[in-house]
Design an enzyme around this catalytic site. Structure first.
Site, PDB file in Angstrom:
ATOM      1  N   ALA A   1       0.527 -42.919  45.878  1.00 33.55           N
ATOM      2  CA  ALA A   1      -0.667 -43.405  45.195  1.00 33.55           C
ATOM      3  C   ALA A   1      -0.446 -43.228  43.699  1.00 33.55           C
ATOM      4  O   ALA A   1       0.523 -42.619  43.259  1.00 33.55           O
ATOM      5  CB  ALA A   1      -1.913 -42.647  45.651  1.00 33.55           C
TER       6      ALA A   1
ATOM      7  N   GLU B   1      -2.750 -42.451  39.932  1.00 32.23           N
ATOM      8  CA  GLU B   1      -4.016 -41.941  39.423  1.00 32.23           C
ATOM      9  C   GLU B   1      -4.606 -42.774  38.299  1.00 32.23           C
ATOM     10  O   GLU B   1      -5.159 -42.231  37.325  1.00 32.23           O
ATOM     11  CB  GLU B   1      -3.828 -40.497  38.942  1.00 32.23           C
ATOM     12  CG  GLU B   1      -2.926 -40.311  37.726  1.00 32.23           C
ATOM     13  CD  GLU B   1      -1.475 -40.058  38.058  1.00 32.23           C
ATOM     14  OE1 GLU B   1      -0.751 -39.519  37.188  1.00 32.23           O
ATOM     15  OE2 GLU B   1      -1.039 -40.395  39.175  1.00 32.23           O
TER      16      GLU B   1
ATOM     17  N   GLU C   1       1.551 -33.192  37.711  1.00 33.46           N
ATOM     18  CA  GLU C   1       1.875 -33.297  39.131  1.00 33.46           C
ATOM     19  C   GLU C   1       1.817 -31.960  39.865  1.00 33.46           C
ATOM     20  O   GLU C   1       1.369 -31.896  41.009  1.00 33.46           O
ATOM     21  CB  GLU C   1       3.252 -33.938  39.302  1.00 33.46           C
ATOM     22  CG  GLU C   1       3.351 -35.351  38.735  1.00 33.46           C
ATOM     23  CD  GLU C   1       2.330 -36.312  39.336  1.00 33.46           C
ATOM     24  OE1 GLU C   1       1.699 -35.988  40.354  1.00 33.46           O
ATOM     25  OE2 GLU C   1       2.169 -37.411  38.770  1.00 33.46           O
TER      26      GLU C   1
ATOM     27  N   HIS D   1      -5.252 -35.361  45.733  1.00 36.18           N
ATOM     28  CA  HIS D   1      -4.259 -35.275  44.653  1.00 36.18           C
ATOM     29  C   HIS D   1      -4.645 -36.221  43.518  1.00 36.18           C
ATOM     30  O   HIS D   1      -4.690 -35.824  42.343  1.00 36.18           O
ATOM     31  CB  HIS D   1      -2.891 -35.639  45.225  1.00 36.18           C
ATOM     32  CG  HIS D   1      -1.757 -35.551  44.258  1.00 36.18           C
ATOM     33  ND1 HIS D   1      -0.845 -34.535  44.273  1.00 36.18           N
ATOM     34  CD2 HIS D   1      -1.370 -36.375  43.249  1.00 36.18           C
ATOM     35  CE1 HIS D   1       0.048 -34.712  43.317  1.00 36.18           C
ATOM     36  NE2 HIS D   1      -0.251 -35.840  42.683  1.00 36.18           N
ATOM     37  N   GLU D   2      -4.935 -37.474  43.868  1.00 37.03           N
ATOM     38  CA  GLU D   2      -5.267 -38.448  42.826  1.00 37.03           C
ATOM     39  C   GLU D   2      -6.605 -38.138  42.173  1.00 37.03           C
ATOM     40  O   GLU D   2      -6.775 -38.343  40.964  1.00 37.03           O
ATOM     41  CB  GLU D   2      -5.269 -39.866  43.407  1.00 37.03           C
ATOM     42  CG  GLU D   2      -3.987 -40.264  44.124  1.00 37.03           C
ATOM     43  CD  GLU D   2      -2.726 -39.997  43.320  1.00 37.03           C
ATOM     44  OE1 GLU D   2      -2.749 -40.182  42.075  1.00 37.03           O
ATOM     45  OE2 GLU D   2      -1.717 -39.587  43.927  1.00 37.03           O
TER      46      GLU D   2
ATOM     47  N   GLU E   1       3.161 -46.277  35.700  1.00 32.73           N
ATOM     48  CA  GLU E   1       3.881 -45.038  35.421  1.00 32.73           C
ATOM     49  C   GLU E   1       5.358 -45.205  35.824  1.00 32.73           C
ATOM     50  O   GLU E   1       5.643 -45.657  36.919  1.00 32.73           O
ATOM     51  CB  GLU E   1       3.270 -43.875  36.217  1.00 32.73           C
ATOM     52  CG  GLU E   1       3.796 -42.530  35.792  1.00 32.73           C
ATOM     53  CD  GLU E   1       3.111 -41.373  36.526  1.00 32.73           C
ATOM     54  OE1 GLU E   1       2.824 -40.354  35.882  1.00 32.73           O
ATOM     55  OE2 GLU E   1       2.872 -41.505  37.743  1.00 32.73           O
TER      56      GLU E   1
END
Length: 859
Positions: free
Chosen positions: A267, A269, A323, A300-301, A128
């Site tokens: 991190a 995803e 996000e 979050h991930e 990303e």
């Protein structure tokens, strides 16, 4: 020439033309131990809506050896500007590209790392935003989803992990082959490959007939510190919570989490193969706030598996859909999931995430949550406090506005309707309108499509008996910073007002009123005729996103009794308000220091304590009157030592105060204490002077000239790990000599050999706030070098340098003038301009705050 950029219009044109079906990607990593390049072979099958049309595929590589389109060989020399032109498409197409791609040391593409402990090589991908093209040829945009099948040749004995379950390798020689099953339809940026002699620990998530294999991996040199049981516990809580709230089963066949070295973000995803920075494998004692932060990252991930991976934004202007939602989801899951160790997560959110958002939203680069993203360079600098923290704050406000049940009902419909597809803002809002019955178009325009922040203030008028004669909430929309696009707007807010009374030294909430605030003045008739409470707290429970101010009487009580709130959230809201006032020059830096010294002794939330400690240091370094600064720093250092010695042995507070003292120690006695702790001649009961704390102590001693190269080398011999080498690089750059600064500068600016983490460490050591005079000559050198850095280095590396080496410690009009002159003459690219303009805004804010502190000193 496009270079490595891609515009939104180019992506839209390509998406209208193509449907991509599948990629078969073969990677030969037999060269990994030597580095250099690796052979990458990509076969892509896709259809074209207009036969005969032309397009291009993306690739960043040293060389292309073969291009074959529908059986016809194309000239490899056509590869230029990170693109391979594809002329005369058929209705159905097969493209084969053979290239030599490069390993990196920047954390982008296929990152290669050699562990100094075992000498082994470890690889992982980070794609990303646009870096899958560094490993294979791809149509690098999120709306051209496809199935990806990887075949990997790697050294025998290695572990190879990708999005699909890991197959049994075949081959008896020095190299073996892993052939992975195709993925579902996903975007290129969430594909992944992790390879090397990693070690794994395994478990499974089970729910009825559902069984999802789980894996946690790290390097062998970190295995003794890995706590997989804790990682699995949080992960399973997330599975339970998200599957229940989303009513959609986890969409991938397994879930691996891999702690990898030199990772640029927290991190990533990747579908079913999440990569995390391996600093989350704690080598030394950390506070509970660090475990909470790691848990938040894990959640979050995991939330991204649905919001981002299963359903993906069409283009990067809707990055917030990924996000903001994942940031909101991590907090609400920690707050509500049964068995969560951090039900106070909204306190952390208010004190850290929203503080980040408020800062970002007051920069000249502020932008709507739904940002205008014209090209890849735009999005690469848009992973910011608005996209993450403001967006999540606004989602929390949306939940208050429509109700949590209606919110998650809409989310469930959204997943079912768009699974494996791509979406826009209107798709999510449409689902939420259906579930809530509310028209969200006006709400969206106010909250998602405009920039800037509102300020809410109470207006309290008392009668002669001390009763409330009138009470109103005043809303202001400060003008956007100079250079920002758009106009400030007033927004509708759903808020709570908390009424608190003093009971001894405790502040007890006696009532709570929830209401809608809209326009410049909202009357609150429920409070008329009532006795005025000790504290009136707007936005109690932190429902909305706005800067909050206390009335004069409430501020006086809070200043004396901030620690008296039983609950951590109202304390965090008051801390955040005080910090924001300090940044705005409404509260002098010296008064913020006084507030911290009076309130921190009773603050039980370790995350809040550590945030305030960082903010006090920043206030003294940047916002204090320079003529008073040293006095303030001396007061803070003395208090840190007192708090350290008074803290409970072995407690988180003790460790936090030890680190604070190590950041600010200045007297011979304080520095002697650090040296004694380091060499063992001094002990503080309960304080474990372990590996990471030793480096923290040594860094300060090096920066103050109390430790030299011999002591740094000796410490590195004790800890000759990757982390130890980074710490040593930081210590060397921190030394207060012209030679040390010149060496550090040259290693970062004049050479491109440092890895991303070592470069970051050198920059951190170089910028010492006690060394302003020593660093002053580097301001001119910065402006001479920065454009060339942007044009010749990768995005991550250049951003580290542009932001990290800006002369932020030179808080003077001369720095503003030099910045303005450079902006006027250098013709920087928009993304480069944004980074420098943001850094300039910090100087401007600091000058204003210093003036306020100077005025406070003369009162």
């Amino acid at each position: 020439m496009p270079g490595t950029n891609l515009t939104r219009e180019e992506a839209r044109t390509r998406a209208d033309l193509l449907r991509v079906d599948a990629y078969d990607i073969e990677l030969d990593l037999g060269s990994a131990r030597e580095g250099g390049t690796f052979r990458s072979t990509t076969v892509v099958r896709f259809t074209a809506t207009t036969p005969g049309a032309d397009t291009f595929i993306d690739l960043v590589a040293p060389s292309v050896e073969e291009i074959t389109l529908n059986g016809v060989s194309l000239d490899p020399a056509s590869f230029a500007d990170s693109r391979i032109p594809l002329p005369g498409l058929a209705a159905e197409n097969e493209l084969r590209i053979v290239a030599d791609c490069a390993y990196t040391n920047t954390g982008e593409g296929l990152h290669r790392f050699v562990d100094p402990v075992d000498g082994e090589t470890y690889l992982y991908t980070q794609f990303e935003v646009p870096d899958a093209r560094r490993v294979f040829a791809t149509f690098e945009q999120p709306d051209l989803k496809a199935a990806f099948a990887f075949t990997v040749h790697a050294p025998k004995g290695w572990v190879v992990v990708s999005n699909s379950p890991t197959p049994t390798p075949v081959g008896d020689g020095d190299t073996q082959t892993w052939t992975f099953e195709p993925t579902g339809r996903i975007s290129s940026y969430i594909t992944a490959l992790i390879a090397g002699p990693y070690v794994g620990v395994f478990d499974s998530y089970e729910n009825g007939e559902q069984k999802v294999p789980l894996g946690v991996y790290c390097r062998p040199s970190l295995r003794e510190f890995l706590d997989p049981e804790a990682v699995f516990e949080v992960t399973k809580q997330g599975f339970d919570y998200f599957q229940e709230k989303f009513d959609f089963p986890y969409p991938f066949p397994k879930y691996d989490q891999l702690f990898v070295p030199e990772f640029n973000a927290g991190a990533m995803e990747n579908a079913g193969a999440v990569t995390l920075r391996d600093q989350y494998v704690f080598r030394s004692k950390v506070t509970d706030a660090a475990y909470e932060a790691r848990a938040a990252t894990i959640l979050h991930e995991l939330a991204h598996m649905w919001f981002g991976d299963l359903v993906t934004m069409e283009w990067w202007n809707d990055l917030w859909l990924n996000e903001s939602f994942a940031t909101f989801a991590e907090a609400v899951c920690q707050a509500e999931a049964p068995g969560s160790k951090w039900p106070h997560s909204w306190t952390t959110f208010a004190n850290q995430m929203k503080t980040w958002a408020y800062r970002q939203d007051q920069l000249p680069s502020t932008h709507p949550i739904m940002a205008e993203i014209n090209d890849l360079e735009d999005v690469q600098v848009n992973f910011d406090g608005i996209t993450y923290a403001k967006g999540a704050s606004v989602l929390k406000q949306l939940v208050a506005y429509v109700g949590q049940d209606a919110f998650f009902e809409g989310v469930r419909a959204y997943f079912k309707r768009h699974a494996w597809g791509n979406t826009r803002l209107s798709d999510l809002l449409g689902a939420l309108e259906e579930s809530s019955g509310r028209d969200l178009k006006t709400w969206s325009k106010a909250w998602l499509e405009t920039a800037g922040i509102n300020v809410l203030r109470p207006s309290v008028v008392l009668n002669t008996d001390g009763e409330i004669e009138s009470f109103a909430v005043l809303q202001d929309a400060p003008a956007l910073p100079a250079g920002a696009k758009g106009e400030a707007v007033l927004r509708p807010h759903r808020i709570a007002i908390g009424l608190y009374e003093l009971n001894g030294d405790a502040l007890v909430r006696t009532d709570r009123i929830e209401l809608d605030v809209d326009g410049p003045r909202t009357e609150v008739p429920e409070l008329v005729g009532r006795h005025r409470p000790a504290v009136v707290l707007l936005n109690d429970d932190d429902l909305t996103y706005a800067k909050i101010r206390l009335d004069e009487d409430s501020l006086a009580v809070v200043t004396e009794h901030l620690g008296g709130f039983d609950d951590s959230l109202p304390r965090a809201l008051c801390w955040a308000s005080a910090w924001d006032m300090t940044r705005d020059g409404e509260l002098a830096a010296r008064d913020y220091l006084s507030l911290a010294l009076s309130g921190l002794g009773r603050e039980s939330d370790i995350g809040v304590v550590q945030s305030v400690q960082r903010q006090v240091k920043l206030a003294l370094d940047a916002y204090a009157d320079p003529d008073w600064r040293e006095q303030g720093l001396a007061r803070w250092a003395a208090a840190a030592e007192e708090f350290l010695r008074a803290a409970a042995p072995g407690s988180d507070h003790q460790l936090a105060w030890a680190r604070t003292l190590a950041a600010v120690a200045r007297t011979d006695g304080q520095l002697g204490l650090l040296a004694g702790l380091l060499d063992g001649s001094v002990e503080i009961k309960g304080l474990a002077v372990d590996t990471e704390l030793r480096w923290t102590l040594l860094t300060r001693l090096a920066a103050t000239g109390r430790a030299d190269e011999a002591e740094i080398a000796a410490e590195l011999e004790r800890d000759n790990t990757a982390a130890g080498q980074e710490h040593a690089a930081s210590c060397r750059a921190a030394r207060p000599t012209a030679a040390a600064k010149a060496e550090a500068w040259a290693s970062v600016v004049e050479s491109d050999k440092l890895t991303n983490y070592v470069q970051e460490a050198v920059i951190s050591g170089f910028q010492q706030s006690d060394q302003r005079e020593l660093l002053a000559p580097y301001a001119a050198k910065y402006f001479a070098a920065v454009k060339g850095i942007w044009e010749t280095r990768s995005h991550e590396i250049s951003q580290q340098i542009i932001v990290g080496l800006y002369p932020a410690l030179q808080v003077t009009q001369e720095t503003l003038d030099a910045t303005d002159a450079w902006l006027a003459s250098a013709e920087p690219a928009p993304a480069l301009r944004r980074q420098v303009v943001e850094a300039r805004a910090g100087i401007e804010r600091a000058l204003k705050a210093q003036a306020a502190d100077r005025a406070a000193g003369g009162r």
